[in-house]
Design a protein around this motif. Structure first.
Motif, PDB file in Angstrom:
ATOM      1  N   LEU A 153      11.157 -10.506  46.992  1.00 40.26           N
ATOM      2  CA  LEU A 153      11.405 -11.053  45.674  1.00 40.26           C
ATOM      3  C   LEU A 153      11.541  -9.536  44.678  1.00 40.26           C
ATOM      4  O   LEU A 153      10.570  -8.895  44.776  1.00 40.26           O
ATOM      5  CB  LEU A 153      10.520 -11.918  45.108  1.00 40.26           C
ATOM      6  CG  LEU A 153      10.602 -12.296  43.760  1.00 40.26           C
ATOM      7  CD1 LEU A 153      11.950 -13.072  43.477  1.00 40.26           C
ATOM      8  CD2 LEU A 153       9.335 -13.161  43.317  1.00 40.26           C
ATOM      9  N   ARG A 157      16.654 -12.011  45.769  1.00 40.74           N
ATOM     10  CA  ARG A 157      15.803 -12.924  46.551  1.00 40.74           C
ATOM     11  C   ARG A 157      16.335 -12.863  48.016  1.00 40.74           C
ATOM     12  O   ARG A 157      17.421 -13.535  48.209  1.00 40.74           O
ATOM     13  CB  ARG A 157      16.004 -14.632  46.102  1.00 40.74           C
ATOM     14  CG  ARG A 157      15.131 -14.616  44.654  1.00 40.74           C
ATOM     15  CD  ARG A 157      15.406 -15.924  44.094  1.00 40.74           C
ATOM     16  NE  ARG A 157      16.856 -16.125  43.619  1.00 40.74           N
ATOM     17  CZ  ARG A 157      17.457 -17.050  43.285  1.00 40.74           C
ATOM     18  NH1 ARG A 157      16.877 -18.129  43.157  1.00 40.74           N
ATOM     19  NH2 ARG A 157      18.693 -16.863  42.607  1.00 40.74           N
ATOM     20  N   GLN A 165      17.017 -12.910  33.747  1.00 37.21           N
ATOM     21  CA  GLN A 165      17.430 -12.362  35.135  1.00 37.21           C
ATOM     22  C   GLN A 165      18.010 -13.252  36.122  1.00 37.21           C
ATOM     23  O   GLN A 165      18.914 -12.839  36.766  1.00 37.21           O
ATOM     24  CB  GLN A 165      16.202 -11.676  35.556  1.00 37.21           C
ATOM     25  CG  GLN A 165      15.668 -10.324  34.371  1.00 37.21           C
ATOM     26  CD  GLN A 165      14.678  -9.685  35.098  1.00 37.21           C
ATOM     27  OE1 GLN A 165      14.529  -9.224  36.170  1.00 37.21           O
ATOM     28  NE2 GLN A 165      13.454  -9.622  34.172  1.00 37.21           N
ATOM     29  N   LEU A 166      17.415 -14.385  36.110  1.00 33.07           N
ATOM     30  CA  LEU A 166      17.852 -15.307  37.325  1.00 33.07           C
ATOM     31  C   LEU A 166      19.453 -15.793  36.884  1.00 33.07           C
ATOM     32  O   LEU A 166      20.194 -15.743  37.801  1.00 33.07           O
ATOM     33  CB  LEU A 166      16.782 -16.505  37.266  1.00 33.07           C
ATOM     34  CG  LEU A 166      15.715 -16.402  38.088  1.00 33.07           C
ATOM     35  CD1 LEU A 166      14.737 -17.482  37.880  1.00 33.07           C
ATOM     36  CD2 LEU A 166      15.857 -16.311  39.666  1.00 33.07           C
ATOM     37  N   THR A 194      20.308 -10.923  38.337  1.00 34.01           N
ATOM     38  CA  THR A 194      19.841  -9.556  38.978  1.00 34.01           C
ATOM     39  C   THR A 194      18.264  -9.778  39.573  1.00 34.01           C
ATOM     40  O   THR A 194      17.962  -8.630  39.996  1.00 34.01           O
ATOM     41  CB  THR A 194      19.398  -8.758  37.426  1.00 34.01           C
ATOM     42  OG1 THR A 194      18.827  -9.443  36.694  1.00 34.01           O
ATOM     43  CG2 THR A 194      20.860  -8.569  36.702  1.00 34.01           C
ATOM     44  N   VAL A 195      18.043 -10.769  39.785  1.00 37.28           N
ATOM     45  CA  VAL A 195      16.800 -11.006  40.680  1.00 37.28           C
ATOM     46  C   VAL A 195      17.119 -11.079  42.129  1.00 37.28           C
ATOM     47  O   VAL A 195      18.033 -11.740  42.315  1.00 37.28           O
ATOM     48  CB  VAL A 195      16.046 -12.381  40.247  1.00 37.28           C
ATOM     49  CG1 VAL A 195      14.994 -12.700  41.234  1.00 37.28           C
ATOM     50  CG2 VAL A 195      15.459 -12.312  38.801  1.00 37.28           C
ATOM     51  N   CYS A 226       9.115  -5.158  43.119  1.00 31.13           N
ATOM     52  CA  CYS A 226       9.652  -5.511  44.383  1.00 31.13           C
ATOM     53  C   CYS A 226       8.671  -5.946  45.445  1.00 31.13           C
ATOM     54  O   CYS A 226       7.659  -5.018  45.481  1.00 31.13           O
ATOM     55  CB  CYS A 226      10.563  -4.746  44.886  1.00 31.13           C
ATOM     56  SG  CYS A 226      11.615  -5.461  46.376  1.00 31.13           S
ATOM     57  N   PHE A 284      12.487  -7.911  40.817  1.00 31.60           N
ATOM     58  CA  PHE A 284      12.814  -8.238  39.534  1.00 31.60           C
ATOM     59  C   PHE A 284      12.464  -7.101  38.374  1.00 31.60           C
ATOM     60  O   PHE A 284      11.650  -6.195  38.979  1.00 31.60           O
ATOM     61  CB  PHE A 284      12.368  -9.762  38.892  1.00 31.60           C
ATOM     62  CG  PHE A 284      10.810  -9.628  39.028  1.00 31.60           C
ATOM     63  CD1 PHE A 284      10.201  -9.304  37.963  1.00 31.60           C
ATOM     64  CD2 PHE A 284      10.242  -9.896  40.268  1.00 31.60           C
ATOM     65  CE1 PHE A 284       8.584  -9.482  37.944  1.00 31.60           C
ATOM     66  CE2 PHE A 284       8.773  -9.814  40.196  1.00 31.60           C
ATOM     67  CZ  PHE A 284       7.851  -9.643  39.199  1.00 31.60           C
ATOM     68  N   ASP A 285      13.197  -7.066  37.325  1.00 32.15           N
ATOM     69  CA  ASP A 285      12.609  -6.036  36.428  1.00 32.15           C
ATOM     70  C   ASP A 285      11.269  -6.743  35.484  1.00 32.15           C
ATOM     71  O   ASP A 285      11.498  -7.596  34.931  1.00 32.15           O
ATOM     72  CB  ASP A 285      13.697  -5.659  35.360  1.00 32.15           C
ATOM     73  CG  ASP A 285      14.924  -5.198  36.194  1.00 32.15           C
ATOM     74  OD1 ASP A 285      14.652  -4.371  37.090  1.00 32.15           O
ATOM     75  OD2 ASP A 285      16.174  -5.245  35.473  1.00 32.15           O
ATOM     76  N   HIS A 286      10.258  -5.830  35.341  1.00 36.70           N
ATOM     77  CA  HIS A 286       9.203  -6.473  34.715  1.00 36.70           C
ATOM     78  C   HIS A 286       9.642  -6.728  33.067  1.00 36.70           C
ATOM     79  O   HIS A 286      10.274  -5.803  32.580  1.00 36.70           O
ATOM     80  CB  HIS A 286       8.067  -5.411  34.599  1.00 36.70           C
ATOM     81  CG  HIS A 286       6.878  -6.030  34.295  1.00 36.70           C
ATOM     82  ND1 HIS A 286       6.521  -6.135  32.625  1.00 36.70           N
ATOM     83  CD2 HIS A 286       5.665  -6.421  34.694  1.00 36.70           C
ATOM     84  CE1 HIS A 286       5.275  -6.744  32.556  1.00 36.70           C
ATOM     85  NE2 HIS A 286       4.905  -6.676  34.000  1.00 36.70           N
ATOM     86  N   LEU A 324      12.610 -13.571  32.667  1.00 35.80           N
ATOM     87  CA  LEU A 324      12.769 -13.678  34.110  1.00 35.80           C
ATOM     88  C   LEU A 324      13.831 -14.840  34.244  1.00 35.80           C
ATOM     89  O   LEU A 324      14.806 -14.746  35.145  1.00 35.80           O
ATOM     90  CB  LEU A 324      11.654 -14.251  34.675  1.00 35.80           C
ATOM     91  CG  LEU A 324      10.309 -13.306  34.817  1.00 35.80           C
ATOM     92  CD1 LEU A 324       8.908 -14.095  35.269  1.00 35.80           C
ATOM     93  CD2 LEU A 324      10.774 -12.081  35.457  1.00 35.80           C
ATOM     94  N   ARG A 376      10.877  -1.978  37.963  1.00 40.36           N
ATOM     95  CA  ARG A 376      11.611  -2.785  39.100  1.00 40.36           C
ATOM     96  C   ARG A 376      10.424  -3.008  39.709  1.00 40.36           C
ATOM     97  O   ARG A 376       9.469  -2.285  40.509  1.00 40.36           O
ATOM     98  CB  ARG A 376      12.452  -2.094  39.695  1.00 40.36           C
ATOM     99  CG  ARG A 376      13.317  -3.034  40.805  1.00 40.36           C
ATOM    100  CD  ARG A 376      13.926  -4.167  40.189  1.00 40.36           C
ATOM    101  NE  ARG A 376      14.910  -4.722  41.051  1.00 40.36           N
ATOM    102  CZ  ARG A 376      15.527  -5.763  40.597  1.00 40.36           C
ATOM    103  NH1 ARG A 376      15.597  -6.270  39.277  1.00 40.36           N
ATOM    104  NH2 ARG A 376      16.189  -6.612  41.350  1.00 40.36           N
TER     105      ARG A 376
END
Length: 310
Positions: A277, A172, A164-165, A169-170, A289, A279-281, A161, A287
């Protein structure tokens, strides 16, 4: 980092000439009080160009100021069975809808009643990367901002995570109510954010020492005295939306830090809500959401502007 603590250093510039070293250092971090800095000076933790100085030493341009910050004494953080609105949860990740007024993790002045205390009571495990005070915490939202925040239950998920931030790619997205009428339907604020040199507990657009920050916004609805907007973050700087919107002349309604009119409205804190919010698990790559509706206090505020009863 040494056994004595973390080494931090800065170089004084022309604008710092003549400033006391204790005041200079106290302005570098929001939680560094002048009293704490003075105690570090007495303990010979502060040097200017390699020399021990007194607290009233006045800086010259070009001097290197070095401080060895003592390790923080981390108190025990206890689980607390607080109400928690969970919108997604599995063995790796938990996403909650944080209420306005809840601090994310323990800090000076907020030793309990935080999201971390609630998560420790709810979850069997949280990642340890964030340390004792911030188990599982991958990102933060302000105390008086409501909405979605994710936490990691193990180090594997935390690293994924966090990456990704970092790679943006997250997704928000926030809903915000700002002062005044924004004339254009959408826009982007691309301005670096750093510590406000005049108010150490605030952030500001800082072109010299700030970090890159980008906020995209889109108008949802206009009122005579305010505008409801949707914001999407590319970066995640402290107070980013609040600082960026103030910088273009539209501070958030109810913002006690960046607006002079915050007492005029029936909301306790800035009208800002983390609504989406994505993100990719970390384990499956699916994905994820999730969305959360505006809290009641913010909905009432919007309705008031529609009716112009405020």
């Amino acid at each position: 980092m040494t056994a004595e603590g973390e080494i931090r250093f800065w170089q004084a510039d022309e604008s710092d000439t003549g400033e006391r070293v204790d005041k200079f250092l106290a302005g570098k971090e929001a939680d560094w009080s002048r009293m704490a800095v003075q105690s570090w000076i007495r303990e010979h933790r502060v040097r200017v160009d390699g020399c021990i100085v007194k607290r009233n030493y006045r800086l010259k341009s070009g001097e290197r100021v070095e401080v060895v910050v003592p390790p923080a004494e981390e108190p025990e953080v206890k689980p607390e069975a607080l109400p928690l609105e969970v919108v997604f949860e599995d063995e790796d990740v938990i996403v909650v809808n944080k209420p306005r007024g809840m601090v994310v993790h323990p800090a000076p002045g907020s030793p309990s009643g935080t999201l971390v205390n609630a998560l420790l009571a709810h979850c069997d495990d949280l990642s340890g990367i964030g340390g004792v005070l911030r188990p599982g915490i991958v990102h933060r939202i302000d105390k008086d901002t409501s909405g979605l925040i994710m936490a990691a239950k193990n180090d594997f998920a935390h690293r994924s995570l966090a990456a990704q931030l970092k790679n943006h790619t997250v997704v928000r997205e926030y809903t915000a109510l700002v002062m005044g009428n924004i004339p254009h339907d959408r826009g982007t604020v691309d301005a670096p954010i750093g510590r406000d040199p005049h108010h150490r507990k605030r952030m500001a657009v800082e072109h010299r020492h700030g970090k890159a920050a980008v906020t995209h916004f889109e108008v949802i609805e206009r009122f005579s005295r305010a505008t409801l907007i949707r914001c999407r973050l590319e970066t995640g700087r402290t107070h980013q939306i609040r600082v960026h919107m103030k910088s273009i002349g539209h501070p958030l309604v109810g913002d006690p830090v960046y607006s002079t009119q915050y007492r005029h409205f029936p909301i306790d804190g800035q009208a800002l809500h983390a609504r989406l919010l994505g993100f990719d698990h970390p384990r499956t790559g699916e994905r994820i959401c999730r969305e959360a509706e505006m809290p009641e206090d913010m909905r009432s505020l919007v309705e008031g502007f529609r009716r112009e009863t405020l």
